[in-house]
Design a protein around this motif. Structure first.
Motif, PDB file in Angstrom:
ATOM      1  N   THR A   7       0.229  -4.784  -0.243  1.00 28.36           N
ATOM      2  CA  THR A   7       1.385  -4.416   0.581  1.00 28.36           C
ATOM      3  C   THR A   7       1.190  -5.054   1.952  1.00 28.36           C
ATOM      4  O   THR A   7       0.109  -5.575   2.240  1.00 28.36           O
ATOM      5  CB  THR A   7       1.486  -2.882   0.745  1.00 28.36           C
ATOM      6  OG1 THR A   7       0.423  -2.431   1.582  1.00 28.36           O
ATOM      7  CG2 THR A   7       1.450  -2.162  -0.589  1.00 28.36           C
ATOM      8  N   PRO A   8       2.196  -4.991   2.830  1.00 33.27           N
ATOM      9  CA  PRO A   8       1.994  -5.518   4.184  1.00 33.27           C
ATOM     10  C   PRO A   8       0.851  -4.821   4.944  1.00 33.27           C
ATOM     11  O   PRO A   8       0.254  -5.400   5.832  1.00 33.27           O
ATOM     12  CB  PRO A   8       3.334  -5.255   4.875  1.00 33.27           C
ATOM     13  CG  PRO A   8       4.321  -5.250   3.762  1.00 33.27           C
ATOM     14  CD  PRO A   8       3.588  -4.616   2.597  1.00 33.27           C
ATOM     15  N   GLU A   9       0.533  -3.579   4.545  1.00 24.03           N
ATOM     16  CA  GLU A   9      -0.495  -2.820   5.243  1.00 24.03           C
ATOM     17  C   GLU A   9      -1.895  -3.027   4.687  1.00 24.03           C
ATOM     18  O   GLU A   9      -2.866  -3.007   5.426  1.00 24.03           O
ATOM     19  CB  GLU A   9      -0.179  -1.318   5.197  1.00 24.03           C
ATOM     20  CG  GLU A   9       1.059  -0.897   5.936  1.00 24.03           C
ATOM     21  CD  GLU A   9       2.331  -1.109   5.127  1.00 24.03           C
ATOM     22  OE1 GLU A   9       2.285  -1.050   3.878  1.00 24.03           O
ATOM     23  OE2 GLU A   9       3.371  -1.366   5.755  1.00 24.03           O
ATOM     24  N   ASP A  92       6.872  -4.814  -1.228  1.00 22.74           N
ATOM     25  CA  ASP A  92       7.409  -4.278   0.022  1.00 22.74           C
ATOM     26  C   ASP A  92       7.440  -2.777  -0.056  1.00 22.74           C
ATOM     27  O   ASP A  92       7.548  -2.194  -1.086  1.00 22.74           O
ATOM     28  CB  ASP A  92       8.828  -4.789   0.260  1.00 22.74           C
ATOM     29  CG  ASP A  92       8.860  -6.296   0.468  1.00 22.74           C
ATOM     30  OD1 ASP A  92       7.856  -6.856   0.934  1.00 22.74           O
ATOM     31  OD2 ASP A  92       9.891  -6.904   0.134  1.00 22.74           O
TER      32      ASP A  92
END
Length: 92
Positions: A7-9, A92
């Motif tokens: 994920t982006p994190e 996302d």
């Protein structure tokens, strides 16, 4: 085969799995060991992971239990790449 979900994190899953089912933009499809190389966009839906694996405690809340002992991750969209028995899913 090896699966990584990013994920982006953070990287929320990394491990050996038996199969992965994903929501492709033209329909759901499953990837098994020795699948042909593929790159595809993913749409909103569920990523289903089957196999004998552990999910890190920090990310257990992102997954739910599915049928036959599978784990399910809901996504809004993403991309999948499968090559040489390694799958990378960017979500996302």
């Amino acid at each position: 085969m090896f699966l990584e979900i990013v994920t982006p994190e953070a990287s929320i899953f990394s491990g050996e799995v038996e199969s992965v089912t994903v929501p492709g933009v033209v329909g759901e499809f499953q990837i098994l060991n020795n699948h042909a190389p593929v790159v595809s966009l993913l749409q909103e839906g569920k990523v289903r992971i089957q196999g004998d694996f552990k999910i890190e405690k920090a990310y257990e809340n992102k997954f739910s239990n599915g049928e036959n002992g599978s784990k399910v991750l809901r996504i809004d969209s993403g991309t999948i790449e499968m090559n040489d028995n390694k799958i990378i899913i960017l979500v996302d």
